[in-house]
Write an enzyme that holds these catalytic residues in place. Structure first.
Site, PDB file in Angstrom:
ATOM      1  N   LYS B  12      -0.660  62.592  88.117  1.00 26.70           N
ATOM      2  CA  LYS B  12       0.597  61.844  88.018  1.00 26.70           C
ATOM      3  C   LYS B  12       0.590  60.790  89.109  1.00 26.70           C
ATOM      4  O   LYS B  12       0.397  61.084  90.289  1.00 26.70           O
ATOM      5  CB  LYS B  12       1.787  62.789  88.212  1.00 26.70           C
ATOM      6  CG  LYS B  12       3.116  62.162  87.852  1.00 26.70           C
ATOM      7  CD  LYS B  12       3.289  61.971  86.346  1.00 26.70           C
ATOM      8  CE  LYS B  12       4.073  63.100  85.710  1.00 26.70           C
ATOM      9  NZ  LYS B  12       4.005  63.073  84.240  1.00 26.70           N
ATOM     10  N   THR B  57       0.146  66.944  84.374  1.00 27.35           N
ATOM     11  CA  THR B  57       0.499  65.946  85.382  1.00 27.35           C
ATOM     12  C   THR B  57       1.935  66.171  85.852  1.00 27.35           C
ATOM     13  O   THR B  57       2.262  65.910  87.004  1.00 27.35           O
ATOM     14  CB  THR B  57       0.325  64.505  84.855  1.00 27.35           C
ATOM     15  OG1 THR B  57       1.266  64.256  83.809  1.00 27.35           O
ATOM     16  CG2 THR B  57      -1.077  64.269  84.335  1.00 27.35           C
ATOM     17  N   HIS B 250      -4.521  28.908 101.607  1.00 24.67           N
ATOM     18  CA  HIS B 250      -4.710  27.526 102.021  1.00 24.67           C
ATOM     19  C   HIS B 250      -3.379  26.835 102.328  1.00 24.67           C
ATOM     20  O   HIS B 250      -2.428  26.907 101.550  1.00 24.67           O
ATOM     21  CB  HIS B 250      -5.437  26.756 100.920  1.00 24.67           C
ATOM     22  CG  HIS B 250      -6.751  27.359 100.537  1.00 24.67           C
ATOM     23  ND1 HIS B 250      -7.750  27.633 101.450  1.00 24.67           N
ATOM     24  CD2 HIS B 250      -7.242  27.759  99.344  1.00 24.67           C
ATOM     25  CE1 HIS B 250      -8.795  28.160 100.827  1.00 24.67           C
ATOM     26  NE2 HIS B 250      -8.508  28.260  99.547  1.00 24.67           N
TER      27      HIS B 250
END
Lengths: 298, 298, 298, 298
Positions: B12, B57, B250
């Site tokens: 999970k 899960t 940049h």
């Protein structure tokens, strides 16, 4: 022709400008995201495609960068005022300019090297402002978004309406958390008035907002919201109106009983969606509300 | 059958757990996002759909919340160690457990009210850790992401290769900015070893990283990266390896000459895309690199 | 010196290139996001800041745009092959080039005007490829992400392990939904081999993946995953390996009993977090797995 | 007291509801994200924290799910009308209800198995609606967002104002691309009027919008916007007003001359920020504009 043009505006959005000011080896930075929006006598560009009245959005972008050099960036508000004034006064077809700015805060990196030109982004809230100028009067609405706060106690919620779809149990000690989105309107509107100290005002508003959140024993998020707004207006004479949009970031107490454990307000699940959404305006008595009620759109 | 199963794992992901610890009127919070990933003898669930070896899960989610109560959350690393040990030692089919955790930092709101249970999210970097346990040895890789830093001077870039597609002018004073994504591997791997102080270690690493960034006069972002990694390893004996993924954010100097203005390294356009991307591992001499080279995926 | 440099790579990421090909009044478009990553003899730029071996990332960006003109963009894979070959063969210090590309699909807008140069972005999945070249052999791993699929029945989940933290009830008719992230590796590796038809191969893989998802009566998401992979490998001789990362996008049946209503598998809450996460590799028998197991990072 | 409460509203936002309708082995799905916002006699909850007039946001969530069962989801608009009517008519303190809905479209997966219960999310635009009811009259504003379109030719931009900050060269053949955000207001406002066919209307509007975009030879994005709006109003008698927010997604022609190449409108750089932003309302002649001008906030 069965259709006509209504309100319209245009400009260059999200011009990212970073301004470095060098005071010897000590540098200062301002990091803004500037959006320009212009309106005026623009019917023909919509009806026929004639651009005769259209200052290109590319030009508005250039102006942002040029003004960062020409005027510096003392504050986002002051910078927006320079820009708005320029567009309205220099271009006859433009009646109104609205400048929206996001500002990202940086703090210095403490280190033992020489110079002071190293920074780390604070990353907490994003500061906002919106300047509107129609050639006669100014409206300045500043704000912030993404300021996440939590009280781990001193919040209750009970005594509410119960209808056939109500299943929520009453709560006498809950977590109260929200992600503050706020806008506040200054009463400065005229070049003849003394301008507020925009930087100092922002710091005061943020401080009041946080303290009112922390100090209010809350029976509802609405009550907390109101206290936050009232504190700001009480404390900052330059502000007449505050609008909040406060998602109730639910922290659900996890049921640990199936595992033989007692959850004594210790373990919470922080949920994403859905969330409560509380929105309201707080006004100085006698003043008129002008911030749009769907404030998240500033 | 022409196909076979290769490596597989399940669990999970993104269990959001907030743990409040009450020390009288003073509360402490830990705010984690925990992902569990288990692997082992799982062929049949893929081939035939038999879940006989599968711990759901949903159960791994429950375990996260139950363990927050049973063990508390001293640090993300310690919490992950409890979880990984549990899954591997309690479920025979599970050979390896990997726990990934994001941690969000909060700071107290200063106010004059009583109690200390009000917090504001710091919002700077997100702290990370990954615990892997195979029943015998441990691997702990911690890290951070989204830490944005900038030097407004003391950065150059010249002397590089020029081919037919090269147009970049050399730079002798540029802005250097990046959004640090870093992972560092601890040499603690055995229950018999003394465990590092995870909280103290994190603070030291972050401090070293920022200072090395600030103090390095940079001829390339690669050089700065190496200095950041070396500083960490020099300073923290518990760490053998650091991996960085550094986007070169940049900041282009805006050409203001068309407007009759000189841009003396003052006004920059902060670009989004494309960006340079510099990635490298720095190792304690004699140690083996184990952090995957595509580090952004921890 | 106590530290040394490990694996490192650099380049320009996320170069957004749109290529228009004009076949009279009929236009064709390719819309790519290209990331270049180079590695080789780069120790000095890290240790001393010498850029003597460094082709600037700006140059790699220029090369992407120049190659769109020089070679056209027949497919993302073919374009990546041109780029990777160029960097490795033209620059002595560069040993390996890795090109990653995202592709966004467009479809024509049907209309009654003349010409065929109007498009709407499809917006379904994002197509992916990664080309790696070391001067001798090629590795091409293509894939997709963000393809969201759902079966509203023919999915069960029962017969799993139950421990003290298990509370999940067994399900005999549930919704199965996932957001497919998949990568597949081609067995083309040598210029002497005939190259696959990259465009046709992609269409076949996507079709097989969707059909296997739809046609599998599922006892677990793992079983469905395996069927999806096996279908691809059975059907596409040019592919030896598939890696999936499948979040189980939970749709929870809402309890309507408090309102006197029966929810006969009709009304679901689509949850965000946490989610199950199922990851596995499916291989052609006899082949070696080469796709990194943390596939989401391709 | 120096402050007073202004406009306020509250409710549960982003309730994710998926409704499956089973017509034998053929299933149909509706996938919505529903936000409820209520306003009325709510002063006390702000001033004193009394929740006596407050229907909990949790109840509004429950109502969304219960109504999906009780009324089904014929269309997002119809579903929102059921909800808005319920809140206003069942709760005395609530004067106005506003329901906002996002809808995600799915299409069937073609396959050779039995049944028709497998779907793939279309992923193109997100459909929107907002229903407002004050107990007397209705306002329905529907719309869409994230519909990305491009004309690769038949767009020019010249003849614009040039000031001292203007550097943009005129363009006689450019790419025109935008990500459409649109809202349109229906003239249905009264239960006594016949209700539009919401599903059919949406399909017609989307088709008209796309065709007008494709068929307009454009001298400005404003001109294209106006044609899109006019086409909708001409074609759909049930709609009186359309508001657009159109980012000009710039595609810059890359300068390939330094590499000895001619870029004959073939290779473009797709920029992120900044972008032009064109916003306008198109009205049926004689009708009043009611959609807020900052439409992106619907």
């Amino acid at each position: 022709m069965p259709t006509i043009l209504g309100q319209n505006q245009y400009g260059k959005a999200e011009n990212r400008v970073v301004k470095i000011t060098r005071d010897g080896a000590t540098h200062h930075i301002k990091d803004l995201n500037v959006s320009v929006s212009l309106s005026g006598d623009m019917d023909e560009v919509h009806y026929s495609g004639s651009n005769a009245n259209v200052l290109p959005t590319d030009t508005t972008k250039n102006t942002v960068y040029a003004f960062a050099k020409e005027h510096g960036i003392e504050s986002a508000e002051q910078f927006g005022i320079h820009l708005a004034r320029h567009f309205v006064t220099s271009q006859e077809p433009i009646g109104t300019a609205r400048i929206r700015i996001e500002e990202y805060a940086w703090e210095r990196i403490e280190h033992s090297g020489k110079g002071a030109h190293s920074f780390v982004r604070k990353g907490q809230e994003t500061r906002l402002t919106q300047i509107t100028y129609d050639g006669e009067s100014w409206e300045v609405v500043s704000g912030l978004k993404d300021l996440v706060v939590m009280n781990s106690t001193d919040s209750e919620f009970w005594g509410y309406v119960k209808d056939k779809y109500t299943t929520l149990p009453e709560a006498y000690d809950r977590v109260l958390a929200t992600q503050v989105s706020a806008r506040w309107r200054f009463n400065w509107s005229d070049d003849a008035q003394e301008m507020p100290d925009w930087e100092q005002s922002y710091e005061q508003v943020k401080k009041d907002m946080l303290q009112a959140f922390a100090e209010t024993y809350s029976l509802s998020l609405q009550q907390t919201l109101y206290q936050m707004g009232a504190r700001i207006i009480d404390s900052s004479g330059e502000i007449d109106e505050v609008r909040f949009s406060l998602p109730n970031k639910h922290h659900f107490l996890v049921d640990l009983e199936p595992f033989g454990l007692k959850n004594d307000n210790e373990v919470y699940f922080a949920a994403d969606r859905p969330y409560g959404l509380i929105e309201a305006t707080v006004l100085r008595d006698g003043c008129e509300a002008k911030i749009p009620v769907d404030v998240t759109n500033l």
